[in-house]
Motif scaffolding. Structure first.
Motif, short mmCIF file in Angstrom:
data_model
loop_
_atom_site.label_atom_id
_atom_site.label_comp_id
_atom_site.label_asym_id
_atom_site.label_seq_id
_atom_site.Cartn_x
_atom_site.Cartn_y
_atom_site.Cartn_z
N ALA A 90 0.84 -1.19 0.00
CA ALA A 90 0.00 0.00 0.00
C ALA A 90 0.88 1.25 0.00
O ALA A 90 1.82 1.35 0.80
N ARG A 91 0.61 2.16 -0.92
CA ARG A 91 1.39 3.39 -1.07
C ARG A 91 2.88 3.10 -1.25
O ARG A 91 3.71 3.97 -0.99
N GLY A 92 3.20 1.90 -1.66
CA GLY A 92 4.59 1.50 -1.83
C GLY A 92 4.94 1.28 -3.29
O GLY A 92 4.16 1.61 -4.18
N SER A 93 6.12 0.74 -3.53
CA SER A 93 6.56 0.54 -4.90
C SER A 93 7.49 -0.66 -5.02
O SER A 93 8.01 -1.16 -4.03
N VAL A 94 7.69 -1.09 -6.24
CA VAL A 94 8.69 -2.10 -6.57
C VAL A 94 9.46 -1.57 -7.77
O VAL A 94 8.98 -0.69 -8.50
N VAL A 95 10.67 -2.07 -7.95
CA VAL A 95 11.48 -1.66 -9.10
C VAL A 95 11.61 -2.84 -10.05
O VAL A 95 11.94 -3.95 -9.63
N THR A 96 11.30 -2.60 -11.31
CA THR A 96 11.51 -3.62 -12.34
C THR A 96 12.55 -3.09 -13.31
O THR A 96 12.59 -1.89 -13.61
N GLU A 97 13.43 -3.97 -13.76
CA GLU A 97 14.46 -3.58 -14.71
C GLU A 97 14.24 -4.32 -16.02
O GLU A 97 13.95 -5.51 -16.03
N LEU A 98 14.40 -3.60 -17.10
CA LEU A 98 14.24 -4.16 -18.44
C LEU A 98 15.56 -4.10 -19.18
O LEU A 98 16.31 -3.11 -19.06
N SER A 99 15.86 -5.14 -19.92
CA SER A 99 17.05 -5.19 -20.76
C SER A 99 16.59 -5.46 -22.19
O SER A 99 15.86 -6.42 -22.43
N VAL A 100 17.00 -4.60 -23.11
CA VAL A 100 16.60 -4.73 -24.52
C VAL A 100 17.87 -4.81 -25.37
O VAL A 100 18.74 -3.94 -25.29
#
Length: 199
Positions: free
Chosen positions: A141-151
């Motif tokens: 709740a009211r938080g976040s996660v980090v996702t990383e993308l490699s192309v």
């Protein structure tokens, strides 16, 4: 040679208009029956931002992995379970080119290869490679996660700016779209070759 700022801005607007039609306009549908009562399954419940600011990763040769780290935020006062997103990438050129290698991970976890499919609904207006659904897990709740993308662009990719889009959902919210994000893009700009042609 990289496109000028003004040309890139015009192209970006064109990409946004087409992509909005391709990926669907914002859905304000009522939450699905399966949704958790405490969570508002609404458009805008999930937002994203690039941790690199407005930098556009650029490859001047094939086989070079480009990266983007995105912070995905839950704006609601209840946790979001089974959060997911679909990643799409494409350029404004007529030529389709081969699929890039796209990998993703959460935080500093293991890398996973994204399965891509061609979105023929664009009719060539904005060629898009769409990923299968990618998992974000639970966002507090009211938080976040980090996702990383490699192309990574393979040989014979189209020399062009590739625009990218993320479409956020959750199994807990049925078909409701929770957010839509336009990334900084990924450029494939070898020093040689012609813009819009395979290099």
């Amino acid at each position: 040679m990289r496109t000028t700022v003004s040309r890139r801005t015009v192209s970006r607007r064109a990409a946004l208009v087409v992509a909005a039609g391709v990926m669907g306009t914002a859905s304000y549908a009522a939450p699905a029956q399966a949704a958790t009562a405490a969570y508002a399954c609404r458009y805008g419940a999930v937002t994203a931002s690039d941790l690199a600011g407005t930098v556009t990763p650029t490859a001047h040769r094939a086989g070079l992995a480009l990266h983007a780290r995105l912070r995905v935020r839950n704006t609601e006062n209840a946790k979001l379970t089974r959060a997911t997103y679909v990643f799409a990438i494409g350029n404004l050129m007529k030529n389709r080119g081969p699929a890039p290698l796209v990998q993703w991970r959460i935080g500093t976890g293991h890398w996973h290869k994204a399965t891509l499919h061609w979105n023929s609904r664009t009719n060539g207006s904005l060629p898009l490679w769409n990923s299968a659904t990618l998992s974000l897990g639970t966002i507090p709740a009211r938080g976040s996660v980090v996702t990383e993308l490699s192309v990574t662009f393979p040989k014979k990719s189209i020399k062009a700016t590739n625009y990218d889009f993320l479409d956020f959902h959750s199994a807990a919210c049925g078909t409701s779209r929770l957010g839509w994000y336009v990334g900084n893009g990924f450029e494939y700009e070898p020093w040689t070759g012609t813009e819009g042609q395979p290099v």
